[in-house]
Design a protein around this motif. Sequence first.
Motif, PDB file in Angstrom:
ATOM      1  N   CYS A 196      11.153   1.489 -22.858  1.00 60.05           N
ATOM      2  CA  CYS A 196      11.252   0.054 -23.133  1.00 60.05           C
ATOM      3  C   CYS A 196      12.722  -0.311 -23.320  1.00 60.05           C
ATOM      4  O   CYS A 196      13.445   0.361 -24.063  1.00 60.05           O
ATOM      5  CB  CYS A 196      10.453  -0.292 -24.389  1.00 60.05           C
ATOM      6  SG  CYS A 196      10.565  -2.038 -24.871  1.00 60.05           S
ATOM      7  N   LEU A 197      13.163  -1.367 -22.654  1.00 61.66           N
ATOM      8  CA  LEU A 197      14.526  -1.862 -22.767  1.00 61.66           C
ATOM      9  C   LEU A 197      14.531  -3.147 -23.591  1.00 61.66           C
ATOM     10  O   LEU A 197      13.748  -4.062 -23.330  1.00 61.66           O
ATOM     11  CB  LEU A 197      15.123  -2.129 -21.391  1.00 61.66           C
ATOM     12  CG  LEU A 197      15.174  -0.949 -20.417  1.00 61.66           C
ATOM     13  CD1 LEU A 197      15.724  -1.399 -19.065  1.00 61.66           C
ATOM     14  CD2 LEU A 197      16.016   0.188 -20.979  1.00 61.66           C
ATOM     15  N   ARG A 251      20.951   2.128 -18.067  1.00 60.40           N
ATOM     16  CA  ARG A 251      19.759   2.345 -17.249  1.00 60.40           C
ATOM     17  C   ARG A 251      20.144   2.973 -15.909  1.00 60.40           C
ATOM     18  O   ARG A 251      19.466   3.898 -15.432  1.00 60.40           O
ATOM     19  CB  ARG A 251      19.028   1.028 -17.025  1.00 60.40           C
ATOM     20  CG  ARG A 251      17.873   1.147 -16.027  1.00 60.40           C
ATOM     21  CD  ARG A 251      17.107  -0.147 -15.859  1.00 60.40           C
ATOM     22  NE  ARG A 251      16.102  -0.028 -14.800  1.00 60.40           N
ATOM     23  CZ  ARG A 251      15.137  -0.907 -14.570  1.00 60.40           C
ATOM     24  NH1 ARG A 251      15.032  -1.990 -15.318  1.00 60.40           N
ATOM     25  NH2 ARG A 251      14.282  -0.716 -13.580  1.00 60.40           N
ATOM     26  N   TRP A 302       9.818   1.506 -16.425  1.00 58.11           N
ATOM     27  CA  TRP A 302      10.595   0.608 -17.269  1.00 58.11           C
ATOM     28  C   TRP A 302       9.775  -0.607 -17.701  1.00 58.11           C
ATOM     29  O   TRP A 302       9.008  -1.155 -16.922  1.00 58.11           O
ATOM     30  CB  TRP A 302      11.844   0.128 -16.532  1.00 58.11           C
ATOM     31  CG  TRP A 302      12.689   1.225 -15.989  1.00 58.11           C
ATOM     32  CD1 TRP A 302      12.673   1.734 -14.724  1.00 58.11           C
ATOM     33  CD2 TRP A 302      13.666   1.988 -16.709  1.00 58.11           C
ATOM     34  NE1 TRP A 302      13.586   2.745 -14.604  1.00 58.11           N
ATOM     35  CE2 TRP A 302      14.216   2.924 -15.798  1.00 58.11           C
ATOM     36  CE3 TRP A 302      14.147   1.958 -18.021  1.00 58.11           C
ATOM     37  CZ2 TRP A 302      15.208   3.822 -16.174  1.00 58.11           C
ATOM     38  CZ3 TRP A 302      15.134   2.859 -18.389  1.00 58.11           C
ATOM     39  CH2 TRP A 302      15.650   3.777 -17.477  1.00 58.11           C
ATOM     40  N   GLU A 336      10.548  -4.262 -20.342  1.00 57.87           N
ATOM     41  CA  GLU A 336      11.615  -4.996 -21.015  1.00 57.87           C
ATOM     42  C   GLU A 336      11.001  -6.020 -21.956  1.00 57.87           C
ATOM     43  O   GLU A 336       9.972  -6.627 -21.645  1.00 57.87           O
ATOM     44  CB  GLU A 336      12.518  -5.680 -19.993  1.00 57.87           C
ATOM     45  CG  GLU A 336      13.755  -6.317 -20.598  1.00 57.87           C
ATOM     46  CD  GLU A 336      14.755  -6.785 -19.538  1.00 57.87           C
ATOM     47  OE1 GLU A 336      15.228  -7.937 -19.645  1.00 57.87           O
ATOM     48  OE2 GLU A 336      15.040  -6.000 -18.604  1.00 57.87           O
TER      49      GLU A 336
END
Length: 336
Positions: free
Chosen positions: A7-8, A23, A35, A37
């Motif tokens: 998780c970004l 990343r 990924w 976000e």
Amino acid sequence: MSAYRICLLPGDGIGPEVVSAARRVLESLPLEFEWSEAGIGLAEWQLSGNPLPDETLQAIKSADATLFGSVTTPPDIANYRSPVLRMRQELDLYANLRPCRSIPHAISRPGINLLVVRENTEDLYIGRERIEDNGDTAIGEMQITRSASTRIAHAAFEQARLRGLKKVTIVHKANVLRQTSGLFRRVTLEVAQQYPDIPVEEMLVDTCAMELIRAPEQFGVIVTTNLFGDILSDEASMLVGGLGLACSGNIGAETAVFEPVHGSAPKMADLDQANPLATILSTAMLLDYLGEGGQARRIEAAVRTAIEQNLVTADLGGTLGTQAAADAIINLLGEN
């Protein structure tokens, strides 16, 4: 091998730039990632009215690990609370790990290899404050518990073993804060008895602040409470290159969030000037958490080589921008 779910949380200011750079470094490795976000910070508050939506907390819980950029937390917005503090408390990310190692650069003091282990969920950061005396007196509550002190002490001694660090220094202010720091001191010394193979000492926080400047090479692991750890770890980072290299991990029993120690630096946002190395080094900590220690060591080695070759941003004397500095790391990883 299944893909790691990452998780970004780009956040505010330079956060999106440094997270994007990190990343790309992760994507250059021979690993698979999925990924996601999520929103956090002032921009998210302006968008949704909440700087840390429940959806963001769920996204973190659903991931194998999270990489976080930075947030802007203004002091003058009514009812606005730091989303970082809430995230740490809601997810019980009780151990904040901040390594501090010498780098091959003139800005760095030599011979330093220490880790600040900071209790991350209580102390003065619990958010219990009030105003009295018609606005002329402000009062804040400090909370120290046996349970939180016990688990952060175990984390510190386990990290000393894992990293082969020379000793554990318990930092407190029990001579003045006799009940709160006193409890932390007593509990950590009790836990120390379970690790007879690891030397232990105690030190008052003001003495520790002085000794970090005088002889930082004497330290291995520093374990302390939330406020003291926040301050001492920033001080220590300036001995080895500054906040542009300061990485950290917030570790809980169920998940972990990794982040650069620096702030959002809004004046630098979107200028491609921010140093991404703290975030890239945070990805090395993330990889260690995932059990990918070999890849973590490759990233750390590439960062050291980039510093040696001056493939860095202006704060370290180089000429590269944020993304070019990340490209340099990717190229070095490709060579080794």
